[in-house]
Design a protein around this motif. Sequence first.
Motif, PDB file in Angstrom:
ATOM      1  N   MET A 179       3.404  16.832 -10.940  1.00  0.00           N
ATOM      2  CA  MET A 179       2.310  15.982 -10.478  1.00  0.00           C
ATOM      3  C   MET A 179       1.825  15.079 -11.593  1.00  0.00           C
ATOM      4  SD  MET A 179       1.344  15.851  -7.366  1.00  0.00           S
ATOM      5  CE  MET A 179      -0.257  15.108  -7.636  1.00  0.00           C
ATOM      6  N   ARG A 192       0.822   4.680   1.544  1.00  0.00           N
ATOM      7  CA  ARG A 192       0.114   5.310   2.661  1.00  0.00           C
ATOM      8  C   ARG A 192       0.216   6.838   2.661  1.00  0.00           C
ATOM      9  NH1 ARG A 192      -3.417   1.549   4.189  1.00  0.00           N
ATOM     10  NH2 ARG A 192      -2.434  -0.434   4.732  1.00  0.00           N
ATOM     11  N   ARG A 193       1.050   7.437   1.814  1.00  0.00           N
ATOM     12  CA  ARG A 193       1.199   8.886   1.802  1.00  0.00           C
ATOM     13  C   ARG A 193       0.588   9.465   0.527  1.00  0.00           C
ATOM     14  NH1 ARG A 193       6.348  11.723   2.911  1.00  0.00           N
ATOM     15  NH2 ARG A 193       4.853  13.182   3.802  1.00  0.00           N
ATOM     16  N   PRO A 194       0.027  10.674   0.611  1.00  0.00           N
ATOM     17  CA  PRO A 194      -0.531  11.310  -0.588  1.00  0.00           C
ATOM     18  C   PRO A 194       0.543  11.536  -1.641  1.00  0.00           C
ATOM     19  CG  PRO A 194      -1.245  12.438   1.417  1.00  0.00           C
ATOM     20  CD  PRO A 194      -0.182  11.470   1.825  1.00  0.00           C
ATOM     21  N   LEU A 195       0.128  11.490  -2.897  1.00  0.00           N
ATOM     22  CA  LEU A 195       1.074  11.638  -4.006  1.00  0.00           C
ATOM     23  C   LEU A 195       1.759  12.998  -3.960  1.00  0.00           C
ATOM     24  CD1 LEU A 195       2.005   9.833  -6.287  1.00  0.00           C
ATOM     25  CD2 LEU A 195       0.311  10.899  -7.784  1.00  0.00           C
ATOM     26  N   ALA A 196       1.029  14.039  -3.594  1.00  0.00           N
ATOM     27  CA  ALA A 196       1.626  15.374  -3.513  1.00  0.00           C
ATOM     28  C   ALA A 196       2.747  15.422  -2.482  1.00  0.00           C
ATOM     29  CB  ALA A 196       0.550  16.405  -3.178  1.00  0.00           C
ATOM     30  N   SER A 197       2.584  14.704  -1.367  1.00  0.00           N
ATOM     31  CA  SER A 197       3.622  14.675  -0.337  1.00  0.00           C
ATOM     32  C   SER A 197       4.877  13.973  -0.846  1.00  0.00           C
ATOM     33  CB  SER A 197       3.096  13.969   0.920  1.00  0.00           C
ATOM     34  OG  SER A 197       1.992  14.672   1.464  1.00  0.00           O
ATOM     35  N   THR A 233       1.665  11.132 -11.237  1.00  0.00           N
ATOM     36  CA  THR A 233       0.403  10.420 -11.469  1.00  0.00           C
ATOM     37  C   THR A 233       0.589   9.301 -12.475  1.00  0.00           C
ATOM     38  OG1 THR A 233      -0.847  12.444 -10.993  1.00  0.00           O
ATOM     39  CG2 THR A 233      -2.001  10.682 -12.173  1.00  0.00           C
ATOM     40  N   GLU A 242      -9.589   0.586  -3.055  1.00  0.00           N
ATOM     41  CA  GLU A 242      -8.853   0.792  -4.299  1.00  0.00           C
ATOM     42  C   GLU A 242      -8.060  -0.447  -4.680  1.00  0.00           C
ATOM     43  OE1 GLU A 242      -5.856   4.107  -6.333  1.00  0.00           O
ATOM     44  OE2 GLU A 242      -6.025   3.972  -4.147  1.00  0.00           O
ATOM     45  N   TYR A 273       0.823  -1.205   0.000  1.00  0.00           N
ATOM     46  CA  TYR A 273       0.000   0.000   0.000  1.00  0.00           C
ATOM     47  C   TYR A 273       0.863   1.262   0.000  1.00  0.00           C
ATOM     48  CZ  TYR A 273      -4.248  -2.687   0.954  1.00  0.00           C
ATOM     49  OH  TYR A 273      -5.302  -3.561   0.866  1.00  0.00           O
ATOM     50  N   THR A 285      -4.073   3.023  -2.256  1.00  0.00           N
ATOM     51  CA  THR A 285      -4.004   3.813  -1.028  1.00  0.00           C
ATOM     52  C   THR A 285      -4.905   3.264   0.067  1.00  0.00           C
ATOM     53  OG1 THR A 285      -5.718   5.300  -1.896  1.00  0.00           O
ATOM     54  CG2 THR A 285      -3.423   5.909  -2.307  1.00  0.00           C
ATOM     55  N   ASN A 286      -5.830   2.384  -0.294  1.00  0.00           N
ATOM     56  CA  ASN A 286      -6.717   1.773   0.697  1.00  0.00           C
ATOM     57  C   ASN A 286      -7.232   0.448   0.156  1.00  0.00           C
ATOM     58  OD1 ASN A 286      -9.061   2.392  -1.025  1.00  0.00           O
ATOM     59  ND2 ASN A 286      -8.817   4.503  -0.291  1.00  0.00           N
TER      60      ASN A 286
END
Length: 475
Positions: free
Chosen positions: A161, A141-146, A165, A186, A139, A182-183
């Motif tokens: 980005m 666990r962190r947002p793509l932007a981060s 992506t 998904e 998984y 991410t979860n």
Amino acid sequence: MRIFIVISHCFSFTDMDNNQSLTLDQRLTMRLSAQQLRFVKLLELTAPELEDAVERELDDNPALEVADEDALPHDETPRYRLEARNSSPDDYADYDFSPPDSDETLYETLLRQLSERDMTPGVRAAAEFIIGSLDSNGYLRRPLASLVNDMAFGPGIEVTMEEATEALRLVQDMEPYGVGATNLQECLLIQLSHMKESPVRDDAVCIIRDQFEAFTMKHTHKIISALKIDQARAKEAIDLILTLNPKPGSSVGSSADNVNIIVPDLVVSNDEGRLSVALNNRIPELAIDRSFSEAVREMDENARKKGKKGKEFVMSRYNDARDFIRILRQRQETLINVMTAIMKIQHDYFLTEDVYRLKPMMIKDISALTGYDLSVVSRATNNKYVATPWGVFPLRFFFSDSIGDEGEDASEALTNRKIEAEIVAIVEAEDKKHPLSDERIKQMMESRGYEVSRRTVAKYRDRKGIPVARLRKEI
């Protein structure tokens, strides 16, 4: 093991409103000697950790060597080697506790697939960073932007980005399908998207995408109503979903970082009703190097022949080796004696393999049989495992409290293991379309002579990993 009790006096000054006073406190503390601390540390080690510790000691101390066991006099052979064989896993081929072979890790698997694809340098860099950011289950666990910010501030890689992506889309297109999600929702949708199109797959996608909460709560009637499908179609789609892997990353490789390999410390065997226990390690018999022994003997006869510096080195290494051998033997004998005491109390269980034959047993019972302090028994049984012909168990498995009124016959006392086994048996026999509630299980156990509360049922059901009734329901 002897423990030194120290009575110390502590003086303290207090200054309140410029008035000074002196108080005397008397405190009772326990202090272990250096040798006792060394024994405690060895006792806490598991079988693989002990082997590493002995290897390090052999490398660090030139006064220590592997002894020729055939040359040892009988009175110098450790008692645990005379009463129980010190065996290796090779002697127990029928016992299933060998560690798994190492394989390609998830990180290596994904990088290999990444190298086979064409992409821009920015997308490749982002994909490599994403792969390195996946947890052991696959998984993200962190947002793509981060992650984009991490790449810029960490290794100094600038990606957009859009590139990140695209990189994530590539990772999610790799096997095992479901990694990069991410979860859980998904993750399941990714796996379904890689399946061949069919009415069943389409129904499964609709369930996960639109009725995920109802699916997790096993509210089949809500799924049928919302999607306007019959019960047969719903069951077929749900059966397909249940074949998916909720942790796709864990199915790849056997890296030591994410796999906990259990190597038993002891092995119990049953030879036609005669129980025996052996240590499961490859610890050799140790001895003091002959040259050091002769040097110490020579110094005892004539101390002037050796310089002070050389004498200190030889005596230090000699004493360390002698103490390590003694402590190691004490550790091994302690494990054997503790396991022997466990077998004595749980003799019927080891003969029958029947969990209902387990008797109430606590650390204090083993302490009474062996004469060891409670702390010694606790350390000897903590994180230690024993292999039997029917499985590998933690030593703490054999300890269980008495539940309810034991009555006059302590041998008939009810243990928590019996409660667990009875709950498992009831749940396995229940109608899965109408699973039993904790209250109903309590009533059934009472009818079988087990006086337990609903809270006790819930406690031991949870301990065995059995979900609540609504989550056990099947269509």
